[in-house]
Design an enzyme around this catalytic site. Structure first.
Site, PDB file in Angstrom:
ATOM      1  CG  ASP A 110      -4.312   6.709   1.099  1.00  0.00           C
ATOM      2  OD1 ASP A 110      -3.899   5.447   0.869  1.00  0.00           O
ATOM      3  OD2 ASP A 110      -3.972   7.071   2.248  1.00  0.00           O
TER       4      ASP A 110
ATOM      5  CG  HIS B 249       0.349   6.278  -0.226  1.00  0.00           C
ATOM      6  ND1 HIS B 249      -0.705   7.035  -1.440  1.00  0.00           N
ATOM      7  CD2 HIS B 249      -0.319   5.310   0.171  1.00  0.00           C
ATOM      8  CE1 HIS B 249      -1.548   6.775  -0.596  1.00  0.00           C
ATOM      9  NE2 HIS B 249      -1.414   5.825   0.662  1.00  0.00           N
TER      10      HIS B 249
ATOM     11  CG  HIS C  27      -1.026   1.392   1.535  1.00  0.00           C
ATOM     12  ND1 HIS C  27      -2.883   0.998   1.485  1.00  0.00           N
ATOM     13  CD2 HIS C  27      -1.465   2.416   1.573  1.00  0.00           C
ATOM     14  CE1 HIS C  27      -3.392   2.810   1.434  1.00  0.00           C
ATOM     15  NE2 HIS C  27      -2.926   3.075   2.012  1.00  0.00           N
ATOM     16  CD  GLU C  28       1.398   3.657   3.602  1.00  0.00           C
ATOM     17  OE1 GLU C  28       1.692   4.960   2.824  1.00  0.00           O
ATOM     18  OE2 GLU C  28       0.688   2.941   4.343  1.00  0.00           O
TER      19      GLU C  28
END
Length: 903
Positions: free
Chosen positions: A166, A159, A155-156
């Protein structure tokens, strides 16, 4: 309608890297060169290294399948701090450092929680700065809250690497869909769950269904979406990667374009997968035939070493012009006495057409050592310029002192041209050294930046700004992550003073700093009279300032002990019969090793700019990891010909600024005046007690899951304890910080002033609401050119269909804006209108968007789409019965640490 032009912005802007160096390469579907660095303040713990390895190994497989067999993690370095014990398996780092790591492991400041997050403030598709994991996150079982650590890492990583955002929204967790249903802000809408209010007291919690707010038509405050534990939906990783079924990113088919989340706001409604597929990583990467990654990640354990720095200084004939040798020596002396950390090893080489080792590496222990090195600064300038000979002598100075060039730093300063740099590029690569380059004057070799970019060093340019060299040297501090050891620059001012005149100034010293504080004064003709007074009235005079022995026109005062907190006042008298330039530089360090100081860092959005595409100036002001708000931040950009442009930077969530009140101050820069090197410095200043810390949770983080529904029963995770802002901690005293943001290179720009060909910036904060039968709009005014000046007019359109407005803005109903006169960029705009000819009834849903037009008839991109719903309050429904009590046992079964949330 008047014909208008639409300009496609950022032709190359988003394809170019930001200023942070990254050693990560994607080769044959595998990522190499990822650095995970542990902060020196983290206690030694073998389990931490083991858990990092397990996290990355799991993440590699999850990433491989999430990207449809395109990428995986192949080689990862874990950087161990110097504070840990040495082991035979720990290797020497090359250019890897905490400062430049993709992932940092560090404690939060003020127990700010363990949510993994990514510092990301660029535009859609631009890389982030770093991922932050806390040791507690890596050592504690967080499975029910974030899912597995490997999933949270992916998830990170999305980014950080691909610049996506998000798909939830903590500030707006629900919205009303075009079907007039209340939906949780999520992607995809196939994720099911229930919406409840959770009330906890004394170890047990009760739930009840959410009520509708009588004013907004949405659910009441504190309403929470609780997902079903068992789902069939595969997306999306950017919403809730913790769900077992979630293994993919939202695609164009599954993307929820209506959700009021940052992904839709920043990426114009594009799905996360569309943005990922447009990244440079994926443009030349095809899916692999294997069903699993070909190998598991391999890990290198590197241990940070003692800081080793060698100055490689140009003393060729051209250094005699414009006081360059003088200025270099003043700045180098300041670096040696005030910037370099005690315990470091420092050497010095000078070069013209040949090179000479002036000092082999010497350990900095006391003032005598400084003086032994500064005594060898060059006093005469002559000869040609051979940068490679200078660098090779620098390598030799390091090796002769039984040190490795790997991980050592060279500060290379030159003003001359050299066509032979290419001849030592390979040797530089093999050395593992980090080269910081300082180009002095407009004729410095054009290939200099190749050396710093290639080795992960800083790049600087100094020309007319007399303090340019001092600012550059002040920025080259330790990269170990030990922020309390680093020098902080409070003042750097050049003052042109006429004969026999006094000039006064003030410097605030706040309570986070005050150790090792120096006031330095330089002059061009004759030493001035100096008066300095501390906040308690103690005075220092000219005789207290120690003049250097090198006759380089500088005098310094080291404040004994810790400098008094408050405002220091200085006065300088030019006692010469002619005007002269005086400079004042003030540096200090943190007051306490346990309290991080307020710091400011700055950089441009990219190292190279191509006219007319804009670049963005970024400045981050923080204490520890907490943003500092409510201050004045000013950028000064100097062009190659010495022209200066001053920009006020904003943290208003508009224009170039992604998120309001996140401590990142931003602004577009478009004032190009010819090609060449441009330099950046930033001054951050808090005056009149306006500054405060933001105690909100950071953006761009893995979602904290409140609980799950399993077999029809709600099982809650430990709630976040709600802690109100501690105003004593939130307030910050007045302070001043100055920092160099390095240099960037401009091409394709005509000389002198020229009309801009850029439109107003896109409005990204449009909001709408009903007031009786009128709609009220608010937004931040764009400029005539991006966020500068004042737009000429606005186009506002309205529709009952979200998709029609998004895909066919020009054919939506036009709102009469004849009474609306645009304000100056950055101002608050408000506009009210009656939505004619539409029929309005309870539940009527409108979508509105805005464009701005400038005086050259250039039109901005269409704004974010705002929603206004006519909601007529109904008599309140009876309160639903409270749900089943949930025992404290259920709350504690996961043995999770309580995670603090400061609202």
């Amino acid at each position: 309608m008047v014909p208008r032009l639409t300009v496609i912005l950022f032709l190359t802007l988003h394809l170019l890297p930001g200023m942070k160096s990254s050693m990560v390469n994607l080769i044959n579907n595998g990522y190499d060169g990822i650095v995970i660095a542990i902060n020196p303040s983290v206690p030694e713990d073998e389990k931490l290294i083991q858990n990092i390895k397990e996290m990355v190994t799991e993440a590699s497989t999850y990433l491989f399948h999430a990207t449809k067999r395109r990428v995986y993690f192949r080689n990862v370095s874990i950087l161990i701090p110097m504070t840990w014990k040495s082991k035979s398996e720990y290797l020497m780092p090359k250019q890897e450092s905490y400062d430049q790591a993709e992932v940092i492991v560090a404690n939060p400041y003020l127990k700010h929680g363990d949510d993994p997050y990514t510092l990301q403030y660029g535009r859609c598709g631009e890389k982030g700065q770093y991922i932050h994991f806390t040791p507690n996150f890596l050592l504690t079982n967080n499975l029910p809250i974030y899912g597995s650590r490997g999933r949270a890492f992916v998830h990170e990583w999305a980014h950080l690497r691909w610049g996506i955002f998000d798909e939830y929204n903590g500030d707006q967790p629900f919205y009303i869909s075009r079907r007039n249903t209340i939906e949780a802000t999520r992607c995809s809408t196939h994720i099911t769950g229930t919406n409840v209010i959770v009330k906890c007291q004394g170890g047990s919690c009760i739930t009840r269904p959410c009520r509708r707010d009588s004013q907004t038509g949405l659910y009441e405050a504190k309403c929470t979406f609780i997902p079903e534990k068992s789902q069939t939906a595969r997306e999306s990783i950017m919403f809730m990667q913790s769900l077992h079924s979630v293994t993919e990113f939202c695609t164009e088919k599954t993307h929820n374009v209506e959700a009021p989340n940052l992904q839709n706001k920043m990426c114009n409604g594009k799905s996360t997968w569309d943005v990922i597929m447009n990244s440079t990583d994926f443009q030349n990467t095809s899916p692999m035939t294997e069903m699993n990654p070909p190998t598991q990640p391999t890990f290198s354990l590197l241990k940070s070493k003692q800081r080793v720095v060698c100055l490689v200084l140009d003393k060729s004939g051209s250094m005699s012009s414009e006081d360059r040798l003088f200025r270099m020596n003043q700045a180098a002396e300041l670096f040696l006495i005030q910037i370099i950390e005690k315990g470091s090893l420092v050497g010095m080489v000078t070069f013209d057409s040949v090179a000479e080792i002036r000092n082999n590496l010497t350990k900095i222990t006391d003032d005598n050592v400084y003086e032994n090195i500064t005594a060898n600064l060059p006093q005469e300038a002559n000869g040609g310029t051979s940068i490679c000979r200078g660098l090779k002598a620098g390598f030799q100075a390091i090796i002769q002192s039984q040190q490795s060039t790997s991980g050592s730093e060279i500060i290379l300063l030159t003003d001359g041209e050299d066509n032979e740099i290419h001849s030592c590029i390979e040797e530089v690569k093999q050395s593992g050294v980090i080269i910081h380059t300082i180009a002095l004057g407009p004729s410095a070799a054009k290939e200099l930046e190749t050396l710093s970019d290639m080795t992960g060093g800083h790049r600087f340019y100094a020309n007319k700004d007399i303090n340019g060299l001092t600012n550059a040297f002040s920025r080259i501090s330790s990269r170990s992550g030990s922020i309390t050891q680093q020098t902080i620059q409070l003042e750097s001012k050049a003052l042109a003073i006429t004969e026999k005149k006094w000039v006064n100034g003030t410097v605030p010293v706040d309570s986070t700093i005050g150790n090792d504080t120096f006031f330095v004064v330089t002059w061009t003709i004759k030493k001035p009279e100096i008066l300095l007074q501390d906040p308690k009235g103690k005075k220092y005079k000219t005789s207290d300032f120690k003049e250097d022995k090198l006759n380089i026109h500088s005098a310094r005062l080291r404040i004994p002990g810790i400098a008094e907190t408050g405002t220091w006042t200085y006065s300088l008298l030019n006692n010469h019969a002619s005007p002269q330039i005086l400079t004042v530089t003030v540096t200090t360090r943190a007051r306490s090793p346990t309290t991080p100081p307020v710091t400011a860092t700055a950089h441009m959005s990219q190292n190279t700019a191509h006219y007319p595409s804009p670049v963005i100036v970024y400045a981050q002001v923080s204490q520890g990891f907490l943003p500092v708000l409510g201050i004045n931040v000013t950028a000064i950009i100097e062009t190659e010909d010495g022209h200066q442009v001053t920009l006020e930077l904003w943290d208003n969530g508009a224009g170039a600024d992604t998120v309001k009140n996140d401590g990142i101050y931003s602004r577009y820069f478009t004032d190009y005046r010819g090609n060449g090197r441009y330099s950046l410095k930033v001054h951050a200043e808090a005056r009149n007690n306006t500054a405060r810390l933001s105690l909100r949770q950071p953006q761009n983080k893995a979602l904290y899951i409140p609980g799950y529904i399993e077999n029809g029963k709600i099982i809650l995770n430990p709630p976040r304890p709600e802690v109100k802002d501690d105003l004593a901690k939130a307030e910050i005293e007045d302070f001043s910080r100055l920092t160099s943001g390095g240099s960037f290179t401009v091409s394709g720009a005509p000389p002198g002033n020229h009309p801009s060909v850029l439109p107003p910036n896109k409005i990204i904060d449009l909001e709408a609401k009903f007031k009786e039968d009128h709609i009220q709009l608010s937004w931040t005014a764009p400029g005539n050119v991006l966020d500068k000046g004042k737009a000429n007019s606005y186009i506002i359109r309205i529709s009952k269909s979200f998709l029609d407005l998004q895909k066919d803005f020009d054919n939506a109903t036009l709102v009469n804006t004849s009474s609306l006169k645009p304000k100056e960029a950055g101002s608050d705009e408000n506009f009210e209108f009656k939505p004619e000819p539409f029929r309005i009834e309870n539940g009527t849903n409108f979508y509105i968007a805005v464009q701005a037009i400038n005086e050259a008839n250039l039109t901005s991109e269409v704004s974010n789409i705002a929603q206004a719903i006519k909601f007529i309050p109904m008599p309140e429904d009876s309160v639903p019965a409270l749900g089943t009590k949930i025992s404290a046992i259920n709350l504690a079964i996961f043995a999770l640490a309580m995670i603090l949330s400061i609202v």
